[in-house]
Every structure is written in structure tokens, then in C-alpha cells.
Design an enzyme around this catalytic site. Structure first.
Site, PDB file in Angstrom:
ATOM      1  N   CYS A   1     -16.069  35.197 -17.979  1.00 45.90           N
ATOM      2  CA  CYS A   1     -14.712  35.103 -17.442  1.00 45.90           C
ATOM      3  C   CYS A   1     -13.791  34.267 -18.312  1.00 45.90           C
ATOM      4  O   CYS A   1     -13.265  33.234 -17.870  1.00 45.90           O
ATOM      5  CB  CYS A   1     -14.786  34.567 -16.028  1.00 45.90           C
ATOM      6  SG  CYS A   1     -15.617  35.778 -14.990  1.00 45.90           S
ATOM      7  N   GLU A   2     -13.625  34.669 -19.547  1.00 44.90           N
ATOM      8  CA  GLU A   2     -12.528  34.153 -20.364  1.00 44.90           C
ATOM      9  C   GLU A   2     -12.252  35.153 -21.469  1.00 44.90           C
ATOM     10  O   GLU A   2     -13.147  35.901 -21.890  1.00 44.90           O
ATOM     11  CB  GLU A   2     -12.812  32.758 -20.913  1.00 44.90           C
ATOM     12  CG  GLU A   2     -14.026  32.602 -21.778  1.00 44.90           C
ATOM     13  CD  GLU A   2     -14.099  31.183 -22.354  1.00 44.90           C
ATOM     14  OE1 GLU A   2     -13.408  30.942 -23.351  1.00 44.90           O
ATOM     15  OE2 GLU A   2     -14.828  30.341 -21.799  1.00 44.90           O
TER      16      GLU A   2
ATOM     17  N   TYR B   1     -27.310  32.676 -37.087  1.00 44.48           N
ATOM     18  CA  TYR B   1     -26.323  32.054 -36.204  1.00 44.48           C
ATOM     19  C   TYR B   1     -26.051  32.932 -34.986  1.00 44.48           C
ATOM     20  O   TYR B   1     -24.919  33.038 -34.520  1.00 44.48           O
ATOM     21  CB  TYR B   1     -25.034  31.733 -36.986  1.00 44.48           C
ATOM     22  CG  TYR B   1     -25.306  30.915 -38.227  1.00 44.48           C
ATOM     23  CD1 TYR B   1     -25.774  29.605 -38.124  1.00 44.48           C
ATOM     24  CD2 TYR B   1     -25.161  31.457 -39.513  1.00 44.48           C
ATOM     25  CE1 TYR B   1     -26.052  28.859 -39.256  1.00 44.48           C
ATOM     26  CE2 TYR B   1     -25.441  30.721 -40.649  1.00 44.48           C
ATOM     27  CZ  TYR B   1     -25.892  29.423 -40.514  1.00 44.48           C
ATOM     28  OH  TYR B   1     -26.176  28.682 -41.631  1.00 44.48           O
TER      29      TYR B   1
ATOM     30  N   ARG C   1     -27.950  32.127 -44.079  1.00 46.98           N
ATOM     31  CA  ARG C   1     -27.448  33.448 -43.693  1.00 46.98           C
ATOM     32  C   ARG C   1     -27.967  34.570 -44.594  1.00 46.98           C
ATOM     33  O   ARG C   1     -28.320  35.645 -44.115  1.00 46.98           O
ATOM     34  CB  ARG C   1     -25.919  33.414 -43.759  1.00 46.98           C
ATOM     35  CG  ARG C   1     -25.242  34.609 -43.128  1.00 46.98           C
ATOM     36  CD  ARG C   1     -23.731  34.571 -43.381  1.00 46.98           C
ATOM     37  NE  ARG C   1     -23.138  33.279 -43.164  1.00 46.98           N
ATOM     38  CZ  ARG C   1     -22.509  32.910 -42.041  1.00 46.98           C
ATOM     39  NH1 ARG C   1     -22.390  33.751 -41.049  1.00 46.98           N
ATOM     40  NH2 ARG C   1     -21.979  31.707 -41.941  1.00 46.98           N
TER      41      ARG C   1
ATOM     42  N   TYR D   1     -15.353  32.106 -34.528  1.00 48.54           N
ATOM     43  CA  TYR D   1     -14.833  32.241 -35.907  1.00 48.54           C
ATOM     44  C   TYR D   1     -14.106  33.565 -36.134  1.00 48.54           C
ATOM     45  O   TYR D   1     -13.950  33.982 -37.283  1.00 48.54           O
ATOM     46  CB  TYR D   1     -15.979  32.166 -36.933  1.00 48.54           C
ATOM     47  CG  TYR D   1     -17.055  31.153 -36.642  1.00 48.54           C
ATOM     48  CD1 TYR D   1     -16.773  29.790 -36.668  1.00 48.54           C
ATOM     49  CD2 TYR D   1     -18.354  31.550 -36.350  1.00 48.54           C
ATOM     50  CE1 TYR D   1     -17.773  28.860 -36.394  1.00 48.54           C
ATOM     51  CE2 TYR D   1     -19.349  30.634 -36.081  1.00 48.54           C
ATOM     52  CZ  TYR D   1     -19.052  29.291 -36.104  1.00 48.54           C
ATOM     53  OH  TYR D   1     -20.041  28.383 -35.834  1.00 48.54           O
TER      54      TYR D   1
ATOM     55  N   GLU E   1     -30.599  25.802 -50.343  1.00 49.73           N
ATOM     56  CA  GLU E   1     -30.708  25.789 -48.873  1.00 49.73           C
ATOM     57  C   GLU E   1     -30.068  27.044 -48.276  1.00 49.73           C
ATOM     58  O   GLU E   1     -29.097  26.956 -47.521  1.00 49.73           O
ATOM     59  CB  GLU E   1     -29.984  24.552 -48.318  1.00 49.73           C
ATOM     60  CG  GLU E   1     -30.508  23.228 -48.830  1.00 49.73           C
ATOM     61  CD  GLU E   1     -29.623  22.049 -48.405  1.00 49.73           C
ATOM     62  OE1 GLU E   1     -28.545  22.268 -47.813  1.00 49.73           O
ATOM     63  OE2 GLU E   1     -30.004  20.910 -48.693  1.00 49.73           O
ATOM     64  N   PRO E   2     -30.598  28.218 -48.574  1.00 48.49           N
ATOM     65  CA  PRO E   2     -29.979  29.431 -48.040  1.00 48.49           C
ATOM     66  C   PRO E   2     -30.308  29.608 -46.566  1.00 48.49           C
ATOM     67  O   PRO E   2     -31.411  29.290 -46.133  1.00 48.49           O
ATOM     68  CB  PRO E   2     -30.638  30.538 -48.864  1.00 48.49           C
ATOM     69  CG  PRO E   2     -32.011  29.992 -49.141  1.00 48.49           C
ATOM     70  CD  PRO E   2     -31.822  28.496 -49.350  1.00 48.49           C
TER      71      PRO E   2
HETATM   72  N1  LLP Z   1     -27.194  23.534 -46.018  1.00 44.65           N
HETATM   73  C1  LLP Z   1     -26.398  22.815 -45.208  1.00 44.65           C
HETATM   74  C2  LLP Z   1     -26.330  21.368 -45.396  1.00 44.65           C
HETATM   75  C3  LLP Z   1     -25.651  23.456 -44.203  1.00 44.65           C
HETATM   76  O1  LLP Z   1     -24.855  22.734 -43.417  1.00 44.65           O
HETATM   77  C4  LLP Z   1     -25.741  24.855 -44.052  1.00 44.65           C
HETATM   78  C5  LLP Z   1     -24.970  25.558 -43.025  1.00 44.65           C
HETATM   79  C6  LLP Z   1     -26.611  25.567 -44.907  1.00 44.65           C
HETATM   80  C7  LLP Z   1     -27.309  24.871 -45.887  1.00 44.65           C
HETATM   81  C8  LLP Z   1     -26.793  27.054 -44.818  1.00 44.65           C
HETATM   82  O2  LLP Z   1     -25.638  27.753 -45.092  1.00 44.65           O
HETATM   83  P1  LLP Z   1     -25.676  29.354 -45.242  1.00 44.65           P
HETATM   84  O3  LLP Z   1     -26.511  29.702 -46.436  1.00 44.65           O
HETATM   85  O4  LLP Z   1     -26.253  29.901 -44.000  1.00 44.65           O
HETATM   86  O5  LLP Z   1     -24.252  29.719 -45.394  1.00 44.65           O
HETATM   87  N2  LLP Z   1     -22.420  28.907 -37.351  1.00 44.65           N
HETATM   88  C9  LLP Z   1     -21.658  29.336 -38.511  1.00 44.65           C
HETATM   89  C10 LLP Z   1     -22.284  28.878 -39.808  1.00 44.65           C
HETATM   90  C11 LLP Z   1     -22.458  27.370 -39.892  1.00 44.65           C
HETATM   91  C12 LLP Z   1     -23.137  26.916 -41.160  1.00 44.65           C
HETATM   92  C13 LLP Z   1     -23.470  25.473 -41.106  1.00 44.65           C
HETATM   93  N3  LLP Z   1     -24.165  24.963 -42.229  1.00 44.65           N
HETATM   94  C14 LLP Z   1     -21.526  30.851 -38.478  1.00 44.65           C
HETATM   95  O6  LLP Z   1     -21.994  31.480 -37.528  1.00 44.65           O
HETATM   96  O7  LLP Z   1     -20.892  31.434 -39.341  1.00 44.65           O
END
Ligand code: LLP
Length: 419
Positions: A343-344, A372, A278, A318, A275-276
Site C-alpha cells: 500500500c504505497e 541485491y 553484482r 533506485y 570485491e565483485p
Molecule cells: N565492496 C564494497 C566495499 C562495497 O560496498 C560493495 C557494494 C561491493 C564491494 C560490491 O559492489 P558490486 O560489485 O556489487 O557493485 N543495493 C544496491 C547496491 C549496493 C552496493 C553496496 N556496496 C543495488 O541494489 O544496486
């Protein structure tokens, strides 16, 4: 590698100068490169080709834009969705419902019903309570829902606390030591067909070691469940691979990741699911912004840009780093604090950073904003919802309109008893 490069002193997305997009669409605006997206999708898929049986479900939450999903669907990607809204996007993009995985701790009965109707391939259930409810919903429809059980392996992903998901105290999955019992009880429940296990320990992981530890643990669990006479045919290893946000940072490559997975899962005899998010979308986008003014500060000047935390929330949420580069760099540098108009004080992209020298009216981008980014945008401070553009070679198109404050205002109502 991406396709945002300087040509004749001007930053381009593929063959399109970013000045052209800023003039036509205005700023702030997200700009995606189709060639970069396709390249990332292929590099990841090709790296995993060393494994015997693979399915890739792109984590839509990273960038759910319909045009982005279309590109990935054409590359054979399925989707990992976490809401009814994401599911509708995957279907609208033409993804095969069977290639869609439904994750998340809070699926409602209505979402479960809709997913079963649509023929979604797999539910990743996160608790026994959810499994029991899913079984009941499916049985009432005269159906059997296919599911895997998400396990919380209690492994520290070593990433930012707000994006860690695999420690025992996190809300995700079922506790590791109760997982086998829960699996076996659900496997005996009519209305649900258990076919495997899932995990996802966090996002923006800088090292493969926590993933390896988690995969090793869940492999042991798989053997224990099989040893008790149950079938396990699918193992969903989640996402989480980090990407470099700062020029010069080193992150594991898809090839390193695939080699580690091959080593740990040798002999598993299961379909491996990924499940990629990012790693596919991150470097495919920039947030294009214009400097409103440069304001004198106590130490360094404040570079006030027209993008803000409502457009790109990651630094505020983050403490995330996004490289900031001028679209037409002069070669001179400056020390500055990059801030938005909100304004913060959390509306700060960088403090005391060495950047390209910019003055009022200059264009610049925040890099690595394809994941994201737009998807986490809001209208805070009654700002517009940021638009999105996709570039493909020398052509480009708006793939999400700017939603103006007037449109949002028009959706609000004043009850007559306030008039
Ligand atoms: N699978 C599940 C169940 C997840 O919850 C996520 C991400 C992914 C796959 C994908 O993860 P990735 O490969 O993208 O790392 N908003 C945050 C990131 C939150 C990720 C949430 N879950 C940010 O901007 O860093």
C-alpha cells in the site's frame, strides 16, 4: 549469458520449468541457476588471470545465501563481509578465514574481536578512529590485526547517487589528501599491521573510466607512501562493475576490466584484491511471481503481481529496471504498469512498459534479480520473507525457506502491563 531460457514455450532455469517450482514452492520465489553462478565466477576469475597476484573476495552483501556461498567457495573465492552476520556466513560456507576481508564504516569492537578470533585475513579500515580502536582491541588480545586503509578518491562513479561511494561527501574511506598521513600514523601503532590501501567508488558502473581514474590516483598514493619508507603489499580495488538489466544494454566485460587493471597497475608489485558482487550474482537469479489480477488504469492497465517492493526493493529504492517476462509467453504484447500489492505508490516495478501480454494467474519473472534481491527483502505489510531456490541441471532445492508472517508474529511479545 545465463541459463534462463525458453524450452517448448516455457521459461526454464537450466532444465527445470519454472512452472514446476511455482507449483511446488508457491510465489513469489527467487530462483538461482548454479551453472550461471559457476560460469560467472569462472569468467571473472579467468579474466583476472592475466594479472600477476590476485585475490578475489566476493561481496557477500550481493547475495549471501549459504548455497550461493558454497558454490563460490568451491571456485576458490574468498569473501568481502561488512557485518558479523556476513562473517559468520562466510565461515559457515567453509571459506578460508584468511581469504575474508572485513569492510564497513561501523565495525563494532565486538565484531573486531570476533573477526580476530576467527582469523579473518584483513580489515579494511575506513577511518583513523577505527584504526586506533582496532589496534587497541587487537593489542588487548595480544594480537596484531592486519589492515588496509580505505581511501576516498573523490571520483564520480557516474552511477545512481544512492550507490555512489567514492565522492568526498560520501561516508566511506578517509579523505584522499589525508590518507598518507593517517596510513603512516597507523603503521606506527602497535596492534595493527598496515599492508595496503583499498577503495570502492560505487556500484553498477556503466563505464571503466571512473575506475581507471580512481586506480590511477590510489597508485600515486601507494608510491608516495612507499617513498616515505613504508611497506605496501596489498591493493584492494573493490567491486562495482555493472551488469546489463535491460535486454540490449552493453556493459564492460570482465576481460575489458582486467585489461584496464593490467594497464593501470603495471609495475605496482602488489597483491591485487577484488570485491565483485553484482557481476557474479546479478544474472544468476530471477524473481518468479504470479499475476494476481490485471486492473484497469487511467492510461495503461495495472498488472498486479504477487511480488512487491519488500521482495525486490531495487525499483523502489533506485528506480532500477528489471526486465519482466512471461514464463509461458503467447507472443502477444501489451503496455502495462507492473505493481505489487503493497500500500504505497513506490511499490511499482514499471510504468507504461511494453511487456508480454499477461492475464490473472500467469507466471512471470523479473530478471537479473540474483544480486541485491532476496538479501534486501523485508516483511513490510506483514508479508512473508521471500524464499529462495537453487537449480542445478534437472534438480533443484529450496535454499531458503519462506518465513511466514505467523513465524514473525510468534517472535513478538505483548508485555503483561498491556494485557
Ligand atoms: N565492496 C564494497 C566495499 C562495497 O560496498 C560493495 C557494494 C561491493 C564491494 C560490491 O559492489 P558490486 O560489485 O556489487 O557493485 N543495493 C544496491 C547496491 C549496493 C552496493 C553496496 N556496496 C543495488 O541494489 O544496486
Amino acid at each position: 549469458m545465463d541459463h534462463f531460457e525458453l524450452h517448448h514455450g516455457v521459461l526454464h532455469a537450466e532444465h527445470v520449468p519454472l512452472t514446476v517450482i511455482a507449483d511446488a514452492v508457491g510465489t513469489p520465489v527467487y530462483v538461482y541457476s548454479r551453472a550461471t553462478l559457476t560460469r560467472h565466477a569462472r569468467v571473472f576469475r579467468d579474466a583476472l588471470a592475466i594479472l600477476p597476484q590476485v585475490r578475489i573476495a566476493y561481496a557477500i552483501k550481493a547475495n549471501p545465501n549459504l548455497a550461493v556461498l558454497k558454490v563460490l567457495a568451491a571456485e576458490g573465492y574468498g569473501a568481502d563481509v561488512v557485518s558479523g552476520g556476513e562473517m559468520e556466513r562466510a565461515l559457515a560456507a567453509g571459506m578460508d578465514p584468511d581469504s575474508v576481508v572485513f569492510s564497513g564504516v561501523g565495525k563494532t569492537a565486538a565484531e573486531m574481536r570476533r573477526a580476530i578470533e576467527a582469523g579473518i585475513g584483513q580489515f579494511n579500515i575506513e577511518s583513523e578512529e577505527e584504526g586506533v580502536e582496532l589496534a587497541a582491541v587487537a593489542a588487548a588480545m595480544g594480537q596484531t590485526a592486519t589492515a588496509v586503509l580505505r581511501v576516498n578518491p573523490d571520483v564520480d562513479a557516474g552511477t545512481h547517487g544512492k550507490i555512489s561511494t567514492g565522492k568526498a561527501e560520501n561516508k566511506f574511506g578517509v579523505p584522499f589528501d589525508r590518507a598518507a598521513d593517517i596510513y603512516m600514523r597507523l603503521a606506527a601503532t602497535p596492534g595493527i599491521a598496515m599492508r595496503g590501501l583499498a577503495l570502492h567508488i560505487g556500484s553498477q558502473l556503466a563505464s571503466l573510466a571512473p575506475l581507471e581514474a580512481a586506480f590511477t590516483k590510489i597508485g600515486g598514493l601507494m608510491r608516495a607512501i612507499r617513498g616515505a619508507g613504508h611497506t605496501v603489499t596489498h591493493m584492494d580495488l573493490g567491486g562495482g562493475i555493472g551488469v546489463p538489466y535491460k535486454a540490449g544494454d552493453e556493459y564492460p566485460s570482465p576481460a575489458d576490466y582486467a585489461a584496464m587493471v593490467a594497464r593501470v597497475t603495471a609495475g605496482w608489485d602488489a597483491v591485487l584484491m577484488f570485491e565483485p558482487g553484482r557481476v557474479i550474482a546479478g544474472n544468476t537469479g530471477v524473481l518468479l511471481t504470479r499475476v494476481i489480477r490485471v486492473k484497469q488504469g487511467a492510461a495503461n492497465p495495472f498488472v498486479v503481481v504477487d511480488a512487491a517492493m519488500n521482495d525486490l526493493a531495487r525499483p523502489a529504492l533506485y528506480d532500477a529496471w528489471h526486465d519482466f517476462v512471461a514464463v509461458s509467453p503467447s507472443g502477444e504484447r501489451m503496455l502495462g504498469n507492473i505493481v505489487g500489492p503493497i500500500c504505497e505508490s513506490s511499490d511499482t516495478f514499471a510504468m507504461g512498459r511494453e511487456i508480454d501480454r499477461v492475464v490473472a494467474g500467469d507466471l512471470a519473472v523479473f530478471r537479473t534479480a540474483g544480486a541485491y534481491g532476496a538479501t534486501m527483502a523485508s516483511t513490510y505489510n506483514s508479508r512473508a520473507l521471500v524464499p529462495e531456490v537453487m537449480v542445478d541441471g534437472a534438480r533443484w532445492a529450496v535454499v531458503a525457506d519462506r518465513i511466514e508472517p505467523a513465524t514473525i508474529l510468534a517472535a513478538e511479545r505483548v508485555p503483561e502491563w498491556l494485557d
